[in-house]
Write an enzyme that holds these catalytic residues in place. Structure first.
Site, PDB file in Angstrom:
ATOM      1  N   LEU A 154      66.423 -50.218  25.436  1.00  0.00           N
ATOM      2  CA  LEU A 154      65.638 -49.017  25.677  1.00  0.00           C
ATOM      3  C   LEU A 154      64.514 -49.026  24.654  1.00  0.00           C
ATOM      4  O   LEU A 154      64.715 -49.422  23.500  1.00  0.00           O
ATOM      5  CB  LEU A 154      66.491 -47.749  25.507  1.00  0.00           C
ATOM      6  CG  LEU A 154      67.538 -47.454  26.580  1.00  0.00           C
ATOM      7  CD1 LEU A 154      68.319 -46.194  26.211  1.00  0.00           C
ATOM      8  CD2 LEU A 154      66.897 -47.269  27.947  1.00  0.00           C
ATOM      9  N   ASP A 155      63.326 -48.593  25.060  1.00  0.00           N
ATOM     10  CA  ASP A 155      62.183 -48.596  24.160  1.00  0.00           C
ATOM     11  C   ASP A 155      62.452 -47.754  22.915  1.00  0.00           C
ATOM     12  O   ASP A 155      63.295 -46.844  22.923  1.00  0.00           O
ATOM     13  CB  ASP A 155      60.943 -48.048  24.874  1.00  0.00           C
ATOM     14  CG  ASP A 155      60.570 -48.864  26.089  1.00  0.00           C
ATOM     15  OD1 ASP A 155      60.797 -50.088  26.069  1.00  0.00           O
ATOM     16  OD2 ASP A 155      60.048 -48.281  27.053  1.00  0.00           O
ATOM     17  N   TYR A 156      61.701 -48.022  21.877  1.00  0.00           N
ATOM     18  CA  TYR A 156      61.791 -47.300  20.606  1.00  0.00           C
ATOM     19  C   TYR A 156      61.712 -45.793  20.818  1.00  0.00           C
ATOM     20  O   TYR A 156      62.457 -45.028  20.204  1.00  0.00           O
ATOM     21  CB  TYR A 156      60.644 -47.775  19.707  1.00  0.00           C
ATOM     22  CG  TYR A 156      60.572 -47.109  18.351  1.00  0.00           C
ATOM     23  CD1 TYR A 156      61.429 -47.485  17.318  1.00  0.00           C
ATOM     24  CD2 TYR A 156      59.624 -46.118  18.100  1.00  0.00           C
ATOM     25  CE1 TYR A 156      61.356 -46.887  16.070  1.00  0.00           C
ATOM     26  CE2 TYR A 156      59.542 -45.512  16.853  1.00  0.00           C
ATOM     27  CZ  TYR A 156      60.410 -45.891  15.839  1.00  0.00           C
ATOM     28  OH  TYR A 156      60.333 -45.299  14.613  1.00  0.00           O
TER      29      TYR A 156
END
Length: 243
Positions: A101-103
């Site tokens: 999952l993105d930052y």
């Protein structure tokens, strides 16, 4: 007999690509001998060392994490940012995230030390559904939502058909909330899909992974998957149906 790089990856030491790199660089030994050939096969009785550390057979573990925003979906980060594995300091096994999952994206993320399990849940051919809640800038048009449902062309190719619905919107404020379910896992895919129809994502959260949800968890909290849940995920990947 299994390929050496596959065994290293399944042990959770590194990705298969990284394992191949370590082999080519001469950093892997089998029974005390440096091996540089990627086609090398090993058995359970072979002793494997990676960068001087013996490969130990760990008990397989499976965790469901409510990933908070501002954490990296990785084991380490060269920029010194907090990673999801930092939330599992007391876990003795070397776990890694299943996909990413993105930052700046929160929500459901699985972690394990079982490479085969991770592969089954992340490869697009197994078509595991992942559902996200996206708060977007602007109100998507009906045609825009239909484009997402049919599959939309991005710079790395057309996406697979998605399930999309707009759960609420505010024309005056110029914002909306949408639910979208995909089974691919391209880099920042959901964000790029909404940007392609002119409504960029302001906030994104993964609500569900297959039949799993975040019930009872707060950001940064996690729980161990039950044996039944692990079995169900395997069956789902193999057959497309929950056992």
């Amino acid at each position: 007999m299994e390929r050496l790089q596959k065994v290293i990856a399944y042990a959770g030491v590194a990705s298969r690509r990284k394992a191949e790199q370590l082999i080519v660089e001469g950093k892997v030994k089998v029974n005390g001998v440096v091996v540089r050939e990627l086609g090398t096969k090993v058995s359970n009785s072979d002793t494997i060392e990676v960068e001087g550390v013996k490969l130990e057979k760990e008990d397989k573990v499976y965790y469901l994490l409510y990933k908070p925003r501002g954490t990296i979906s990785a084991v380490t980060d060269d920029k010194g940012r907090k990673t999801v594995t930092d939330l599992f300091k007391h876990i003795p096994q070397r776990i890694f995230p299943v996909g990413r999952l993105d930052y700046d994206t929160s929500g459901l993320l699985l972690l394990t030390n079982d490479g085969e399990f991770s592969y089954m849940l992340t490869h697009p051919k197994f078509k595991i559904d992942k559902t996200y809640i996206a708060r977007v800038k602007g109100v998507p048009t009906i045609e825009g939502l239909k484009k997402l449902q049919r599959g939309i062309k991005l710079e790395d190719g057309k996406t697979a058909p998605a399930k999309v619905s707009m759960t609420s919107f505010d024309e005056t404020a110029g914002k909306a909330i949408c639910e979208i379910t995909i089974h691919e896992g391209r880099n920042r895919q959901v964000r790029r899909m909404f940007e392609a129809i002119g409504t960029p994502v302001v906030k994104l959260k993964r609500e569900r992974f297959a039949f799993l949800d975040l019930f009872g968890l707060a950001p940064g909290e996690y729980r161990e998957l039950t044996k039944h849940e692990v079995k169900q995920l395997r069956v789902l990947a193999e057959t497309g149906q929950i056992g």
